[in-house]
Scaffold this motif. Structure first.
Motif, PDB file in Angstrom:
ATOM      1  N   ASN A 286      70.852  61.223   5.631  1.00 52.55           N
ATOM      2  CA  ASN A 286      69.393  61.272   5.697  1.00 52.55           C
ATOM      3  C   ASN A 286      68.955  62.707   6.011  1.00 52.55           C
ATOM      4  O   ASN A 286      69.288  63.260   7.062  1.00 52.55           O
ATOM      5  N   ILE A 287      68.216  63.319   5.092  1.00 53.32           N
ATOM      6  CA  ILE A 287      67.839  64.722   5.228  1.00 53.32           C
ATOM      7  C   ILE A 287      66.932  64.945   6.428  1.00 53.32           C
ATOM      8  O   ILE A 287      67.064  65.954   7.141  1.00 53.32           O
ATOM      9  N   GLU A 288      66.033  64.004   6.669  1.00 50.82           N
ATOM     10  CA  GLU A 288      65.115  64.139   7.797  1.00 50.82           C
ATOM     11  C   GLU A 288      65.886  64.219   9.110  1.00 50.82           C
ATOM     12  O   GLU A 288      65.599  65.047   9.974  1.00 50.82           O
ATOM     13  N   ASN A 289      66.891  63.347   9.253  1.00 47.02           N
ATOM     14  CA  ASN A 289      67.710  63.361  10.471  1.00 47.02           C
ATOM     15  C   ASN A 289      68.528  64.646  10.578  1.00 47.02           C
ATOM     16  O   ASN A 289      68.742  65.176  11.675  1.00 47.02           O
ATOM     17  N   LEU A 290      68.989  65.136   9.438  1.00 45.45           N
ATOM     18  CA  LEU A 290      69.769  66.378   9.424  1.00 45.45           C
ATOM     19  C   LEU A 290      68.915  67.542   9.922  1.00 45.45           C
ATOM     20  O   LEU A 290      69.348  68.344  10.768  1.00 45.45           O
ATOM     21  N   LEU A 291      67.699  67.634   9.444  1.00 47.65           N
ATOM     22  CA  LEU A 291      66.827  68.740   9.841  1.00 47.65           C
ATOM     23  C   LEU A 291      66.423  68.656  11.300  1.00 47.65           C
ATOM     24  O   LEU A 291      66.170  69.670  11.945  1.00 47.65           O
ATOM     25  N   LYS A 292      66.394  67.430  11.837  1.00 51.35           N
ATOM     26  CA  LYS A 292      66.049  67.255  13.244  1.00 51.35           C
ATOM     27  C   LYS A 292      67.122  67.802  14.187  1.00 51.35           C
ATOM     28  O   LYS A 292      66.865  68.025  15.372  1.00 51.35           O
ATOM     29  N   LEU A 293      68.324  68.004  13.643  1.00 58.47           N
ATOM     30  CA  LEU A 293      69.408  68.559  14.459  1.00 58.47           C
ATOM     31  C   LEU A 293      69.106  70.000  14.871  1.00 58.47           C
ATOM     32  O   LEU A 293      69.733  70.540  15.786  1.00 58.47           O
ATOM     33  N   GLY A 294      68.161  70.618  14.169  1.00 55.90           N
ATOM     34  CA  GLY A 294      67.772  71.981  14.508  1.00 55.90           C
ATOM     35  C   GLY A 294      68.647  73.035  13.848  1.00 55.90           C
ATOM     36  O   GLY A 294      69.537  72.726  13.054  1.00 55.90           O
ATOM     37  N   GLU A 295      68.402  74.296  14.208  1.00 58.76           N
ATOM     38  CA  GLU A 295      69.073  75.425  13.563  1.00 58.76           C
ATOM     39  C   GLU A 295      70.196  76.000  14.409  1.00 58.76           C
ATOM     40  O   GLU A 295      70.264  75.795  15.620  1.00 58.76           O
ATOM     41  N   ASN A 296      71.098  76.708  13.687  1.00 58.23           N
ATOM     42  CA  ASN A 296      72.141  77.544  14.312  1.00 58.23           C
ATOM     43  C   ASN A 296      73.106  76.776  15.200  1.00 58.23           C
ATOM     44  O   ASN A 296      73.536  77.266  16.252  1.00 58.23           O
ATOM     45  N   ASN A 297      73.464  75.554  14.785  1.00 61.42           N
ATOM     46  CA  ASN A 297      74.479  74.786  15.499  1.00 61.42           C
ATOM     47  C   ASN A 297      75.874  75.237  15.061  1.00 61.42           C
ATOM     48  O   ASN A 297      76.048  75.800  13.977  1.00 61.42           O
ATOM     49  N   PRO A 298      76.916  75.004  15.873  1.00 62.05           N
ATOM     50  CA  PRO A 298      78.283  75.318  15.442  1.00 62.05           C
ATOM     51  C   PRO A 298      78.580  74.657  14.107  1.00 62.05           C
ATOM     52  O   PRO A 298      78.198  73.503  13.873  1.00 62.05           O
ATOM     53  N   CYS A 299      79.272  75.385  13.221  1.00 60.70           N
ATOM     54  CA  CYS A 299      79.428  74.867  11.857  1.00 60.70           C
ATOM     55  C   CYS A 299      80.666  75.463  11.197  1.00 60.70           C
ATOM     56  O   CYS A 299      80.618  76.581  10.678  1.00 60.70           O
ATOM     57  N   PRO A 300      81.812  74.764  11.193  1.00 61.08           N
ATOM     58  CA  PRO A 300      83.032  75.291  10.559  1.00 61.08           C
ATOM     59  C   PRO A 300      82.850  75.514   9.055  1.00 61.08           C
ATOM     60  O   PRO A 300      81.944  74.961   8.433  1.00 61.08           O
ATOM     61  N   ALA A 301      83.736  76.300   8.490  1.00 58.68           N
ATOM     62  CA  ALA A 301      83.699  76.578   7.056  1.00 58.68           C
ATOM     63  C   ALA A 301      84.222  75.384   6.271  1.00 58.68           C
ATOM     64  O   ALA A 301      85.117  74.660   6.718  1.00 58.68           O
ATOM     65  N   GLU A 302      83.667  75.187   5.072  1.00 55.86           N
ATOM     66  CA  GLU A 302      84.078  74.083   4.205  1.00 55.86           C
ATOM     67  C   GLU A 302      83.631  74.390   2.781  1.00 55.86           C
ATOM     68  O   GLU A 302      82.631  75.067   2.554  1.00 55.86           O
ATOM     69  N   ASP A 303      84.384  73.886   1.804  1.00 54.39           N
ATOM     70  CA  ASP A 303      83.978  74.006   0.399  1.00 54.39           C
ATOM     71  C   ASP A 303      82.865  72.997   0.119  1.00 54.39           C
ATOM     72  O   ASP A 303      83.077  71.793   0.169  1.00 54.39           O
ATOM     73  N   ARG A 304      81.671  73.502  -0.183  1.00 57.18           N
ATOM     74  CA  ARG A 304      80.520  72.643  -0.483  1.00 57.18           C
ATOM     75  C   ARG A 304      79.958  72.964  -1.867  1.00 57.18           C
ATOM     76  O   ARG A 304      78.800  72.682  -2.168  1.00 57.18           O
TER      77      ARG A 304
ATOM     78  N   PRO B 254      75.135  79.278   9.084  1.00 59.58           N
ATOM     79  CA  PRO B 254      73.902  78.819   8.428  1.00 59.58           C
ATOM     80  C   PRO B 254      72.850  78.394   9.439  1.00 59.58           C
ATOM     81  O   PRO B 254      73.163  78.065  10.585  1.00 59.58           O
ATOM     82  N   ASN B 255      71.606  78.397   8.995  1.00 64.49           N
ATOM     83  CA  ASN B 255      70.535  77.838   9.826  1.00 64.49           C
ATOM     84  C   ASN B 255      70.692  76.330   9.948  1.00 64.49           C
ATOM     85  O   ASN B 255      70.531  75.753  11.024  1.00 64.49           O
ATOM     86  N   TYR B 256      71.033  75.690   8.820  1.00 60.05           N
ATOM     87  CA  TYR B 256      71.194  74.234   8.789  1.00 60.05           C
ATOM     88  C   TYR B 256      72.592  73.892   8.280  1.00 60.05           C
ATOM     89  O   TYR B 256      72.964  74.248   7.159  1.00 60.05           O
ATOM     90  N   CYS B 257      73.350  73.217   9.129  1.00 57.32           N
ATOM     91  CA  CYS B 257      74.760  72.928   8.846  1.00 57.32           C
ATOM     92  C   CYS B 257      74.921  71.591   8.127  1.00 57.32           C
ATOM     93  O   CYS B 257      74.366  70.573   8.552  1.00 57.32           O
ATOM     94  N   THR B 258      75.721  71.588   7.049  1.00 60.26           N
ATOM     95  CA  THR B 258      76.016  70.351   6.316  1.00 60.26           C
ATOM     96  C   THR B 258      77.506  70.011   6.357  1.00 60.26           C
ATOM     97  O   THR B 258      77.987  69.209   5.559  1.00 60.26           O
ATOM     98  N   PHE B 259      78.246  70.619   7.276  1.00 63.28           N
ATOM     99  CA  PHE B 259      79.697  70.412   7.364  1.00 63.28           C
ATOM    100  C   PHE B 259      80.041  68.925   7.448  1.00 63.28           C
ATOM    101  O   PHE B 259      79.546  68.203   8.314  1.00 63.28           O
ATOM    102  N   GLU B 260      80.907  68.486   6.521  1.00 61.73           N
ATOM    103  CA  GLU B 260      81.435  67.114   6.452  1.00 61.73           C
ATOM    104  C   GLU B 260      80.342  66.041   6.378  1.00 61.73           C
ATOM    105  O   GLU B 260      80.587  64.873   6.687  1.00 61.73           O
ATOM    106  N   MET B 261      79.170  66.415   5.963  1.00 55.88           N
ATOM    107  CA  MET B 261      78.097  65.420   5.847  1.00 55.88           C
ATOM    108  C   MET B 261      78.154  64.750   4.482  1.00 55.88           C
ATOM    109  O   MET B 261      78.308  65.414   3.454  1.00 55.88           O
ATOM    110  N   PRO B 262      78.048  63.428   4.444  1.00 57.72           N
ATOM    111  CA  PRO B 262      78.117  62.702   3.168  1.00 57.72           C
ATOM    112  C   PRO B 262      76.869  62.959   2.322  1.00 57.72           C
ATOM    113  O   PRO B 262      75.815  63.347   2.841  1.00 57.72           O
ATOM    114  N   GLU B 263      77.009  62.721   1.026  1.00 54.85           N
ATOM    115  CA  GLU B 263      75.879  62.945   0.123  1.00 54.85           C
ATOM    116  C   GLU B 263      74.697  62.035   0.457  1.00 54.85           C
ATOM    117  O   GLU B 263      73.554  62.329   0.104  1.00 54.85           O
ATOM    118  N   THR B 264      74.980  60.947   1.138  1.00 51.26           N
ATOM    119  CA  THR B 264      73.921  59.973   1.470  1.00 51.26           C
ATOM    120  C   THR B 264      73.243  60.276   2.808  1.00 51.26           C
ATOM    121  O   THR B 264      72.426  59.488   3.277  1.00 51.26           O
TER     122      THR B 264
END
Length: 363
Positions: free
Chosen positions: A329-347, A317-327
């Protein structure tokens, strides 16, 4: 007494009833599998994999694969060894060698005798496991159809604020028509969220048809076999008229759903949010055998528009949400940038992933 001996002698000289049918099936599979399988494989390998499957007929039967001999064992005792054919690709010789081993098995094992006419099928049901996880054996065309996913109620479309939300749980022939209808009825939507989380997709052609709704003339996927490469292209036009798009995917997004996600991402038509996808990118040829059984044999690999292999790799994915809690902060998540390592997970039920998509559509 002499008459009964004569009758018994005649029966001993007769070949078993299933022999002719076995030889036809063996010849079919020994010719077609080496021709069509995705990896080079000789007739000897096909034959030995099949013969080792004899334990599925009777667990007391085993076939040994020595350097130059084939050996049959029953209850741990050697029944017979015979030399292998010298030519690894001599179909006729390998049919004779294999049928001889099967005949011996029938003469020794009551279970093999009982399943005489089903023996080759039972052996193939076991042998197919030695190829790859996507190749399958079906005892009849009906079994093959039953094992296909039931894809009836599979599409949800609804308006969520300014955006059109589309969830495709799987694809079928009606999916494109349903999306066309939703796009037409929501022409004033500012953005589109396409949710492919948990979707096994459907046929490759269906994924290309869906990509065609959004990609204005470009490669959607390619399929490479040992013989050639086939490219699947979209036609001119974009029914969504360039509206911003975000695709949601996760570790259970598989097969043609991955094809669609990768096409939209790599053709710069959408951003992908979630985790690495499943990584199933193979195509099977259906080989119908003379007894009605079907071999679904992997014959090609599927690639993304930029030439990345899907099988065992998936789509990052461009933006990884692996193991990230529902709470999170979206702004901080987007600041991580794109195309980071990201294992598979049921989301599949994550509200965070949807919220990230909404935020991206605002930008």
């Amino acid at each position: 007494m002499r008459k009964s001996w004569l009758i018994a002698g005649i029966f001993l000289l007769l070949p078993r009833l299933g022999l002719a049918a076995d030889k036809i099936l063996l010849e079919e599979s020994f010719r077609k599998v080496p021709e069509q399988y995705i990896l080079p494989v000789d007739v000897e390998t096909v034959a030995m994999r099949l013969l080792k499957g004899i334990s599925a007929v009777d667990k007391n039967l085993k076939v040994g694969n020595d350097r130059d001999k084939i050996s049959l064992y029953y209850k741990g005792q050697l029944v017979k060894s015979r030399f292998k054919p010298q030519d690894k690709n001599d179909v006729a010789e390998w049919v004779e060698a294999s049928s001889e081993i099967m005949d011996l098995a029938v003469s020794k094992s009551p279970l093999a005798e009982k399943y005489d006419f089903k023996m080759a099928d039972l052996m193939w049901g076991e042998a197919i496991k030695a190829y790859d996880k996507d190749s399958k054996f079906y005892f009849s065309p009906e079994d093959q159809k039953i094992n296909q996913s039931r894809r009836l109620r599979n599409t949800v479309t609804e308006r969520r604020g300014d955006n059109l939300y589309i969830r495709l749980r799987a694809f079928n022939a009606a999916s494109r028509q349903m999306l066309e209808k939703a796009l037409g009825e929501n022409s004033d939507a500012k953005g589109i969220i396409l949710d492919l989380r948990g979707s096994p997709g459907g046929m490759l052609s269906e994924a290309v048809e869906l990509a065609d709704l959004f990609i204005d003339e470009g490669i959607a996927a390619s399929v490479k076999s040992r013989q050639d490469t086939v490219y699947y292209n979209t036609k001119p036009g974009d029914m969504a008229r360039g509206k911003k798009m975000v695709v949601l995917g996760d570790g259970n997004t598989a097969s043609s759903a991955e094809v669609l996600a990768a096409a939209l991402q790599e053709q710069s038509r959408a951003k992908l949010v979630g985790t690495l996808t499943y990584g199933k990118g193979t195509q099977q040829n259906l080989i119908e055998l003379s007894d009605g059984a079907v071999l679904a044999l992997t014959h090609a690999l599927v690639y993304t528009p930029s030439g990345n292999r899907l099988d065992h790799r998936g789509v990052l994915p461009n933006y990884c949400t692996f193991e990230m809690p529902e709470t999170k902060n979206i702004e901080n998540l987007l600041k991580l940038g794109e195309n980071n390592p990201c294992p598979a997970e049921d989301r599949s039920e994550s509200s965070l992933d949807f919220a990230v998509a909404e935020e991206l559509l605002k930008r």
